[in-house]
Design a protein around this motif. Structure first.
Motif, PDB file in Angstrom:
ATOM      1  N   ARG A 212      -4.097  -8.088  -1.919  1.00  0.00           N
ATOM      2  CA  ARG A 212      -5.424  -7.920  -1.313  1.00  0.00           C
ATOM      3  C   ARG A 212      -6.248  -9.199  -1.442  1.00  0.00           C
ATOM      4  O   ARG A 212      -6.928  -9.619  -0.501  1.00  0.00           O
ATOM      5  CB  ARG A 212      -6.164  -6.747  -1.970  1.00  0.00           C
TER       6      ARG A 212
ATOM      7  N   ASP B 173       0.838  -1.215   0.000  1.00  0.00           N
ATOM      8  CA  ASP B 173       0.000   0.000   0.000  1.00  0.00           C
ATOM      9  C   ASP B 173       0.866   1.256   0.000  1.00  0.00           C
ATOM     10  O   ASP B 173       0.556   2.238  -0.689  1.00  0.00           O
ATOM     11  CB  ASP B 173      -0.926  -0.001   1.219  1.00  0.00           C
TER      12      ASP B 173
ATOM     13  N   GLU C  76      -0.708  -5.046  -6.001  1.00  0.00           N
ATOM     14  CA  GLU C  76      -1.620  -4.580  -4.950  1.00  0.00           C
ATOM     15  C   GLU C  76      -2.906  -5.409  -4.942  1.00  0.00           C
ATOM     16  O   GLU C  76      -3.402  -5.796  -3.877  1.00  0.00           O
ATOM     17  CB  GLU C  76      -1.923  -3.099  -5.160  1.00  0.00           C
TER      18      GLU C  76
END
Length: 363
Positions: free
Chosen positions: A332, A307, A328
């Motif tokens: 996630r 992040d 990313e």
């Protein structure tokens, strides 16, 4: 292993678009021995330790998170196959570079029939199903869930993997319609969860097998950022070179420390799994819960690091060809997994530390 990283990285965009791994990615991983990592040596496998598995999957993730995640799942499938009788292992491991996808969800039913079970149901999130020859299934019976091995040729696939992350893993849904499973290819799930041999329960082993992709993805995000930053300005500021800005220094240092911390927890988990297996020691409830906590903490720290890097990467990183946006989304996706979710795992560990009984058999 690092020799195949450029090809995997080059195929990652294709894998995302086609929602399954590129055939050449499968080919080079097979040639590199990735699919034999957890296969017993008597079948031509590497029978590797957990630390090696973590580092291999981390290296793969530096090129393609989906390839690394799927390789980790296949390694768990191979480990699970080793829990079955030798005649079953002889059948499954007879296929060179065999790939066995796996699930722990009892989302099917198994009815005892002559010499085995008749299984009907479905299993979602079956990573690598398109490229697998076998699947480890879990199904409920009147006396408790069983874990069984089924050839992929006897299952059907619904191509429903339209997702925001881990797109290349091809984690589709599979179906069984009255599939017969011989009794020799079925085990009580509780027995596997508890550990069929000292020092080798399922969840700590699976947890340690799953941290490599997270660690590699975080490293990939940082390395990619450092490659892009020289000569890049921070738009609408006085910084003609992003690498000269104090905010960049803070971001790089903060993300790097989180990656280092993630590496500590991954290493501690792998060392404990290997050590207890070598010594044939039983796992305490506290140790089992901490294994889940280490897994969740690696996910939490890897996500936090990515992040930071993603935030520092600027508007140009939104383009598909810049890997950080894929990284990313992949991180996630992994941390949303029911057994990988950081808060779920921390809550479980805290519950046990407070003297309460765990509220799950997946320990």
């Amino acid at each position: 292993m690092s020799a195949i990283v450029p090809l995997l990285g080059g195929n990652a965009y294709w894998s995302e678009g086609h929602r399954r791994l590129h055939p050449l990615s499968i080919e080079v991983m097979a040639e590199a021995g990735v699919f034999r990592l957890r296969v017993p040596a008597r079948y031509g496998g590497h029978d590797c330790d957990t630390r090696t598995l973590v580092e291999v999957c981390a290296t793969l993730a530096e090129a393609d998170g989906s390839a690394a995640w799927t390789a980790a799942v296949w390694s768990i499938g191979a480990w699970l196959t080793r829990q079955f009788p030798e005649e079953v292992q002889d059948e499954v491991f007879a296929t060179p570079d065999v790939r066995i996808c796996a699930t722990l969800s009892p989302s099917a039913t198994a009815v005892p029939t002559g010499g085995g079970y008749t299984v009907t149901g479905q299993w979602a999130f079956m990573s690598g199903a398109h490229h697998s020859q076998w699947q480890v299934i879990v199904a409920g019976t009147e006396t408790g869930p069983i874990m069984a091995l089924v050839p992929m040729a006897e299952l059907e696939i619904m191509d429903d993997w339209y997702t925001s992350g881990l797109k290349g893993s091809g984690s589709v849904t599979t179906f069984a319609y009255g599939v017969h499973v011989p009794a020799v290819r079925a085990l009580p799930l509780a027995e596997v969860l508890r550990g069929r041999e000292p020092g080798a329960p399922l969840l700590p082993t699976a947890a340690a097998s799953s941290v490599g992709p997270l660690l590699g993805l975080a490293r990939a995000a940082m390395n990619g950022f450092l490659r892009r930053v020289p000569g890049r300005p921070i738009t609408y500021t006085g910084y003609a070179n992003q690498s000269e800005a104090p905010v960049t220094h803070l971001q790089v240092a903060a993300a790097t420390m989180k990656i280092d911390q993630a590496g500590f927890h991954a290493g501690r988990l792998a060392a404990q799994v290997d050590g207890k297996a070598e010594r044939g020691e039983e796992w305490t409830i506290d140790e089992r819960a901490r294994a889940r906590a280490d897994l969740g903490t690696v996910g939490e720290l890897a996500k936090a690091a990515v992040d930071i890097v993603n935030s520092a990467s600027g508007g140009s990183s939104l383009y598909d060809f810049v890997p950080v946006q894929r990284i990313e989304r992949d991180v996630r996706a992994i941390t949303l997994h029911a057994l990988m979710h950081p808060l779920t795992n921390l809550e479980l560990y805290g519950r046990v530390l407070c003297g309460l009984e765990p509220d799950t058999p997946y320990l």
